[in-house]
Design a protein around this motif. Structure first.
Motif, short mmCIF file in Angstrom:
data_model
loop_
_atom_site.label_atom_id
_atom_site.label_comp_id
_atom_site.label_asym_id
_atom_site.label_seq_id
_atom_site.Cartn_x
_atom_site.Cartn_y
_atom_site.Cartn_z
N MET A 41 0.83 -1.20 0.00
CA MET A 41 0.00 0.00 0.00
C MET A 41 0.87 1.25 0.00
O MET A 41 0.63 2.19 -0.76
N SER A 47 -1.88 4.51 -4.50
CA SER A 47 -2.23 5.06 -3.19
C SER A 47 -2.20 6.58 -3.23
O SER A 47 -1.54 7.18 -4.07
N LYS A 58 -1.79 11.01 5.86
CA LYS A 58 -2.53 9.76 5.71
C LYS A 58 -2.24 9.23 4.31
O LYS A 58 -2.41 9.95 3.32
N THR A 60 -3.32 6.11 1.82
CA THR A 60 -4.35 5.08 1.71
C THR A 60 -4.49 4.59 0.28
O THR A 60 -4.23 5.33 -0.67
N ASN A 61 -4.93 3.35 0.17
CA ASN A 61 -5.30 2.80 -1.13
C ASN A 61 -6.80 2.53 -1.18
O ASN A 61 -7.29 1.87 -2.07
N GLU A 63 -8.37 0.71 0.97
CA GLU A 63 -8.60 -0.46 1.82
C GLU A 63 -7.81 -0.35 3.12
O GLU A 63 -8.35 -0.51 4.20
N SER A 65 -5.07 2.03 5.39
CA SER A 65 -4.55 3.39 5.57
C SER A 65 -3.48 3.38 6.65
O SER A 65 -3.55 2.58 7.59
N TRP A 82 -7.68 -0.73 8.67
CA TRP A 82 -8.54 -0.99 7.52
C TRP A 82 -9.51 0.17 7.40
O TRP A 82 -10.05 0.64 8.39
N GLU A 83 -9.78 0.63 6.20
CA GLU A 83 -10.79 1.66 5.98
C GLU A 83 -12.18 1.11 6.26
O GLU A 83 -13.03 1.80 6.76
#
Length: 94
Positions: A41, A47, A58, A60-61, A63, A65, A82-83
């Protein structure tokens, strides 16, 4: 692994090295996130890096973070999650 219990990886997205601290490893175990998932990620060109109001970063992709903090010239991973909270719970019961 590097000295002590910290681990250093390079984040291509922001062209900076990142120190993973023991706290992040605890969160990874707690939230069922592997080192491979985190590194993928962080190094993915897909990302996004978002500056937060508290000046933390932050990444994130969508899914997974990670929250990062710059302290002087050193970049630390603060936490990872996890998001979608359902993934965390699902992974913990498998």
């Amino acid at each position: 692994m590097n000295e002590g219990s910290e681990f250093l990886i390079h984040i291509s997205l922001i062209n900076k090295d990142l120190i993973l601290t023991p706290h992040v490893y605890e969160r990874m175990l707690e939230r069922n996130i592997t080192l491979e998932q985190l590194v993928n990620m962080l190094e993915s060109k897909d990302s996004m890096a978002i500056m937060q109001k508290n000046f933390r970063l932050k990444i994130t992709n969508g899914e997974i973070s990670a929250i990062l903090q710059l302290s002087g010239k050193v970049l630390y991973a603060i936490t990872v999650f996890w998001e979608d909270k359902r993934k965390e719970k699902k992974g913990a019961t498998e």
